[in-house]
Design a protein around this motif. Structure first.
Motif, PDB file in Angstrom:
ATOM      1  N   GLY A   1      30.193   1.708  -6.627  1.00  0.00           N
ATOM      2  CA  GLY A   1      30.104   1.450  -5.201  1.00  0.00           C
ATOM      3  C   GLY A   1      29.242   0.266  -4.821  1.00  0.00           C
ATOM      4  N   TRP A   2      29.167  -0.742  -5.711  1.00  0.00           N
ATOM      5  CA  TRP A   2      28.437  -1.968  -5.390  1.00  0.00           C
ATOM      6  C   TRP A   2      29.395  -3.150  -5.384  1.00  0.00           C
ATOM      7  N   LEU A   3      29.027  -4.193  -4.661  1.00  0.00           N
ATOM      8  CA  LEU A   3      29.849  -5.403  -4.577  1.00  0.00           C
ATOM      9  C   LEU A   3      29.480  -6.384  -5.690  1.00  0.00           C
ATOM     10  N   ARG A   4      30.525  -6.998  -6.268  1.00  0.00           N
ATOM     11  CA  ARG A   4      30.295  -8.026  -7.269  1.00  0.00           C
ATOM     12  C   ARG A   4      31.239  -9.201  -7.016  1.00  0.00           C
ATOM     13  N   MET A   5      30.790 -10.406  -7.373  1.00  0.00           N
ATOM     14  CA  MET A   5      31.686 -11.543  -7.341  1.00  0.00           C
ATOM     15  C   MET A   5      32.846 -11.317  -8.304  1.00  0.00           C
ATOM     16  N   ALA A   6      33.989 -11.914  -7.992  1.00  0.00           N
ATOM     17  CA  ALA A   6      35.205 -11.668  -8.776  1.00  0.00           C
ATOM     18  C   ALA A   6      35.041 -12.055 -10.239  1.00  0.00           C
ATOM     19  N   ASP A   7      34.196 -13.065 -10.521  1.00  0.00           N
ATOM     20  CA  ASP A   7      34.018 -13.477 -11.915  1.00  0.00           C
ATOM     21  C   ASP A   7      32.910 -12.702 -12.617  1.00  0.00           C
ATOM     22  N   GLY A   8      32.326 -11.714 -11.922  1.00  0.00           N
ATOM     23  CA  GLY A   8      31.322 -10.853 -12.546  1.00  0.00           C
ATOM     24  C   GLY A   8      29.914 -11.400 -12.539  1.00  0.00           C
ATOM     25  N   THR A   9      29.708 -12.633 -12.040  1.00  0.00           N
ATOM     26  CA  THR A   9      28.377 -13.219 -12.004  1.00  0.00           C
ATOM     27  C   THR A   9      27.794 -13.108 -10.593  1.00  0.00           C
ATOM     28  N   THR A  10      26.616 -13.667 -10.416  1.00  0.00           N
ATOM     29  CA  THR A  10      26.008 -13.718  -9.090  1.00  0.00           C
ATOM     30  C   THR A  10      25.824 -15.162  -8.604  1.00  0.00           C
ATOM     31  N   LEU A  11      26.263 -16.141  -9.395  1.00  0.00           N
ATOM     32  CA  LEU A  11      26.076 -17.550  -9.075  1.00  0.00           C
ATOM     33  C   LEU A  11      27.237 -18.065  -8.229  1.00  0.00           C
ATOM     34  N   ALA A  12      26.950 -18.539  -7.005  1.00  0.00           N
ATOM     35  CA  ALA A  12      27.985 -19.032  -6.095  1.00  0.00           C
ATOM     36  C   ALA A  12      28.736 -20.202  -6.714  1.00  0.00           C
TER      37      ALA A  12
ATOM     38  N   PRO B   1      19.922 -10.474  -6.145  1.00  0.00           N
ATOM     39  CA  PRO B   1      20.904 -10.733  -5.096  1.00  0.00           C
ATOM     40  C   PRO B   1      22.318 -10.815  -5.661  1.00  0.00           C
ATOM     41  N   ILE B   2      23.293 -10.418  -4.865  1.00  0.00           N
ATOM     42  CA  ILE B   2      24.660 -10.353  -5.394  1.00  0.00           C
ATOM     43  C   ILE B   2      25.356 -11.715  -5.356  1.00  0.00           C
ATOM     44  N   VAL B   3      24.908 -12.626  -4.509  1.00  0.00           N
ATOM     45  CA  VAL B   3      25.378 -14.015  -4.493  1.00  0.00           C
ATOM     46  C   VAL B   3      24.175 -14.909  -4.214  1.00  0.00           C
ATOM     47  N   THR B   4      24.009 -15.961  -5.018  1.00  0.00           N
ATOM     48  CA  THR B   4      22.852 -16.846  -4.869  1.00  0.00           C
ATOM     49  C   THR B   4      23.092 -18.133  -5.638  1.00  0.00           C
ATOM     50  N   SER B   5      22.210 -19.101  -5.468  1.00  0.00           N
ATOM     51  CA  SER B   5      22.181 -20.296  -6.324  1.00  0.00           C
ATOM     52  C   SER B   5      21.054 -20.215  -7.339  1.00  0.00           C
ATOM     53  N   THR B   6      20.199 -19.185  -7.211  1.00  0.00           N
ATOM     54  CA  THR B   6      19.038 -19.009  -8.095  1.00  0.00           C
ATOM     55  C   THR B   6      19.054 -17.595  -8.659  1.00  0.00           C
ATOM     56  N   PRO B   7      19.897 -17.349  -9.664  1.00  0.00           N
ATOM     57  CA  PRO B   7      20.091 -15.980 -10.163  1.00  0.00           C
ATOM     58  C   PRO B   7      19.041 -15.535 -11.166  1.00  0.00           C
ATOM     59  N   TYR B   8      17.792 -15.601 -10.761  1.00  0.00           N
ATOM     60  CA  TYR B   8      16.707 -15.132 -11.616  1.00  0.00           C
ATOM     61  C   TYR B   8      15.626 -14.550 -10.720  1.00  0.00           C
ATOM     62  N   TYR B   9      14.757 -13.771 -11.289  1.00  0.00           N
ATOM     63  CA  TYR B   9      13.730 -13.092 -10.503  1.00  0.00           C
ATOM     64  C   TYR B   9      12.613 -14.052 -10.121  1.00  0.00           C
ATOM     65  N   PHE B  10      12.156 -13.959  -8.880  1.00  0.00           N
ATOM     66  CA  PHE B  10      10.906 -14.599  -8.468  1.00  0.00           C
ATOM     67  C   PHE B  10      10.288 -13.769  -7.354  1.00  0.00           C
ATOM     68  N   TYR B  11       8.983 -13.826  -7.243  1.00  0.00           N
ATOM     69  CA  TYR B  11       8.247 -13.058  -6.234  1.00  0.00           C
ATOM     70  C   TYR B  11       7.712 -14.004  -5.173  1.00  0.00           C
TER      71      TYR B  11
ATOM     72  N   HIS C   1      17.603 -19.100  -1.606  1.00  0.00           N
ATOM     73  CA  HIS C   1      18.396 -18.202  -0.761  1.00  0.00           C
ATOM     74  C   HIS C   1      19.264 -17.261  -1.598  1.00  0.00           C
ATOM     75  N   GLY C   2      19.579 -16.101  -1.005  1.00  0.00           N
ATOM     76  CA  GLY C   2      20.463 -15.159  -1.670  1.00  0.00           C
ATOM     77  C   GLY C   2      20.990 -14.114  -0.718  1.00  0.00           C
ATOM     78  N   VAL C   3      22.104 -13.474  -1.116  1.00  0.00           N
ATOM     79  CA  VAL C   3      22.712 -12.376  -0.371  1.00  0.00           C
ATOM     80  C   VAL C   3      22.314 -11.075  -1.054  1.00  0.00           C
ATOM     81  N   VAL C   4      21.709 -10.166  -0.288  1.00  0.00           N
ATOM     82  CA  VAL C   4      21.134  -8.937  -0.836  1.00  0.00           C
ATOM     83  C   VAL C   4      21.825  -7.730  -0.207  1.00  0.00           C
ATOM     84  N   LEU C   5      22.083  -6.697  -1.018  1.00  0.00           N
ATOM     85  CA  LEU C   5      22.784  -5.499  -0.544  1.00  0.00           C
ATOM     86  C   LEU C   5      21.960  -4.244  -0.827  1.00  0.00           C
ATOM     87  N   GLN C   6      21.914  -3.356   0.181  1.00  0.00           N
ATOM     88  CA  GLN C   6      21.315  -2.031   0.051  1.00  0.00           C
ATOM     89  C   GLN C   6      22.279  -1.017   0.664  1.00  0.00           C
ATOM     90  N   ARG C   7      22.104   0.270   0.346  1.00  0.00           N
ATOM     91  CA  ARG C   7      23.027   1.263   0.882  1.00  0.00           C
ATOM     92  C   ARG C   7      22.329   2.592   1.114  1.00  0.00           C
TER      93      ARG C   7
END
Length: 547
Positions: free
Chosen positions: A314-325, A236-246, A215-221
């Motif tokens: 103009g993009w959202l980031r976690m406060a610690d700069g990572t994407t890992l929840a 994704p900007i927030v996730t538990s799996t911060p790596y690419y998969f198809y 799962h992940g949180v995805v942003l577009q604009r």
């Protein structure tokens, strides 16, 4: 120094959070699936301490959940506020059927002048898919974004996000649907669209990767609400799996192979955005915590939150700069937590209504089968269909919100037939539960207690020798410790508890084992598969943390 918010902020079965701020008050609405009253709304003043405030779908809403398969029912409510009219709005899906992957859903919107209601009758929107959300633009127009569920072979699944204009005065969608996105990543399982507007940009937030371990949180604009939308390069900007998969086109939403042992929280996704009065930003999202050493999440999907910030681009980031929840996130600057401890519950049944933590599967709570007035200080439940039924069952249960909890009740019951039963239950759905009960022994001509279990629809009576109870009154206790439960009983109001039956494994009462995405509940109930004339009186029900 700002306080630290600990995740999950709302533990136990509280998936698909939709967060909203009105003034200094924060609200979160969560899915309830086959449980009534539907759509829980939680309240907070500090984003850290939350308490259950109310429900949206009461017995007057007219949405019938009887016969609902797990995990269908009420999905992904979206909570919003229209500043121009001062109305609160809820958009929701009622998933009727998932067979053949047709996903027959009806989508509705409801409004209210206050968060406490009363809520309007449901306004039908469409049946194109699920997870609708409402967006109130600053020009006075209203829009609905929904996942258009693709049912055709040879087309990319699950489908596209579609945009519709909504006219509240007419109570309907107007104009043609516009497809605005097929996802901002290659993770697949696109769902849960939400629209926001910030500094002239329209932001489309979606859930991608499945509601399981990818799962992940995805942003577009886009500068135009109808698109085209560009994807955040860090998605994704927030996730538990911060790596690419198809996984485009892959219908599996659980995806256990994507479990990340280094993630503090699992299944992070399905995000919802809120700002604070002083201009800070937070993202509420679902998460899960498996039983240690397993991938089984008996507590279901829970609600967590992460502090966010906007980049110069103009993009959202976690406060610690990572994407890992994370399990902790910075609190609101200058705010002091109000320290509400809203875990566990107790109802002594001496009020005019039952505690709102107590929900009922499939059917509504009404006077036809439950009463607080027939015996003062007790709750009377009339026996109806067995707990295998998905229609008229006499159960009241609260979400299990910790790995180590104790559920307890005292009941008075006078069964006359072996088909009469009443007691304490751990419950996932109609096919999966464990019931410590009082029933009737024809040979001994007296009430007895034992344990009966449902495992994927199969019935197991776990005690060959049943225990007599002479006066028809008994207390039951269930002590849950991670992946097991031990039942106890007590008679004559003695101080000691006696072990009832063997220690039982409960990890099968989880989303992963049962291919669902709800959560474990504990409660009380009764059935009468004879003449529907028996009833049980319950003195209290409590659910306490042992941690």
């Amino acid at each position: 120094m700002a306080y630290e918010i600990k995740n999950p902020i709302i533990p136990g079965f509280t998936p698909d959070p939709s967060i909203l701020r009105v003034g200094d008050d924060y609200y979160i609405a969560t899915s309830t699936f086959h449980w009534n009253p539907g759509i829980q709304i939680f309240h907070s003043k500090d984003l850290d301490n939350w308490h259950l405030l109310t429900h949206v779908l009461d017995k007057n809403a007219g949405i019938d959940l009887r016969g609902t398969d797990t995990p269908a029912g009420i999905w992904a409510p979206h909570l919003s506020f229209d500043n121009k009219t001062g109305l609160y709005w809820i958009a929701l899906s009622k998933m009727n059927n998932m067979n053949g992957r047709m996903f027959d859903a009806d989508n509705y919107a409801m409004s209210a002048k206050t968060i406490m209601g009363p809520w309007s009758k449901p306004i039908y929107l469409n049946s194109i898919g699920f997870d609708p959300s409402l967006f109130h633009d600053d020009d006075g127009k209203h829009y609905v974004v929904t996942l258009e569920w693709e049912t055709r072979e040879g087309f990319e699944h699950p489908g596209a996000i579609v945009l519709d204009e909504f006219d509240p005065q007419k109570g309907q969608l107007v104009g043609e649907s516009i497809r605005i996105s097929r996802g901002g990543t290659d993770r697949g399982c696109l769902e849960a669209p939400h629209l926001y507007k910030h500094k002239g940009w329209y932001y489309l937030m979606t859930a991608e990767g499945g509601t399981g371990y990818g799962h992940g949180v995805v942003l577009q604009r886009s500068k135009n609400i109808a698109g085209p939308y560009e994807s955040d390069p860090k998605n994704p900007i927030v996730t538990s799996t911060p790596y690419y998969f198809y996984r485009r086109g892959d219908p599996d939403a659980t995806r256990p192979d994507l479990y990340n042992p280094d993630a503090p929280l699992q299944k992070a996704g399905h995000g919802s955005l809120v700002d604070t009065p002083n201009g800070e930003w937070y993202l509420a999202h679902l998460c899960a915590r498996p039983l240690p050493g397993t991938l089984d999440c008996t507590l279901g999907r829970e609600t967590a939150i992460q502090k966010m910030s906007w980049t110069d681009e103009g993009w959202l980031r976690m406060a610690d700069g990572t994407t890992l929840a994370k399990k902790t996130t910075p609190g609101i600057t200058g705010v002091h937590p109000e320290s509400i401890n809203d875990v566990g519950m107790r109802d002594d049944f001496d009020q005019e209504t039952v505690d709102q933590h107590l929900l009922t599967p499939y059917c509504v709570q009404d006077e036809s089968w439950m009463s607080l007035s027939d015996r003062k200080g007790w709750l009377r439940l009339h026996g109806r269909q067995s707990f295998y039924s998905k229609r008229d069952v006499s159960i009241l249960a609260a979400r299990v919100d910790g790995f180590r909890v104790t559920a307890e009740t005292k009941l008075s019951f006078h069964p006359k037939h072996y088909s009469d039963s009443a007691g304490l239950i751990l419950y996932y759905d109609n096919s999966n539960w464990i019931f410590a009960r009082m029933t009737y022994d024809e040979l001994g001509k007296q009430p007895v207690i034992d344990i009966v279990q449902a495992v994927k629809g199969a019935k197991k009576e776990l005690m060959k020798v049943k225990i007599p109870v002479n006066d028809g009154q008994v207390s039951f206790r269930a002590t849950v410790s991670y992946d097991n439960v031990q039942f106890y009983y007590q008679v004559d109001d003695s101080d000691s508890w006696t072990t009832l039956g063997p220690q039982l494994e409960i990890k099968y009462l989880s989303d992963e084992e049962l291919d669902g995405f709800t959560g474990l509940m504990a409660g009380i109930g009764t059935w009468d598969a004879n003449r529907r004339t028996s009833y049980a009186d319950f003195d209290y029900f409590s659910l306490d943390h042992n941690e």
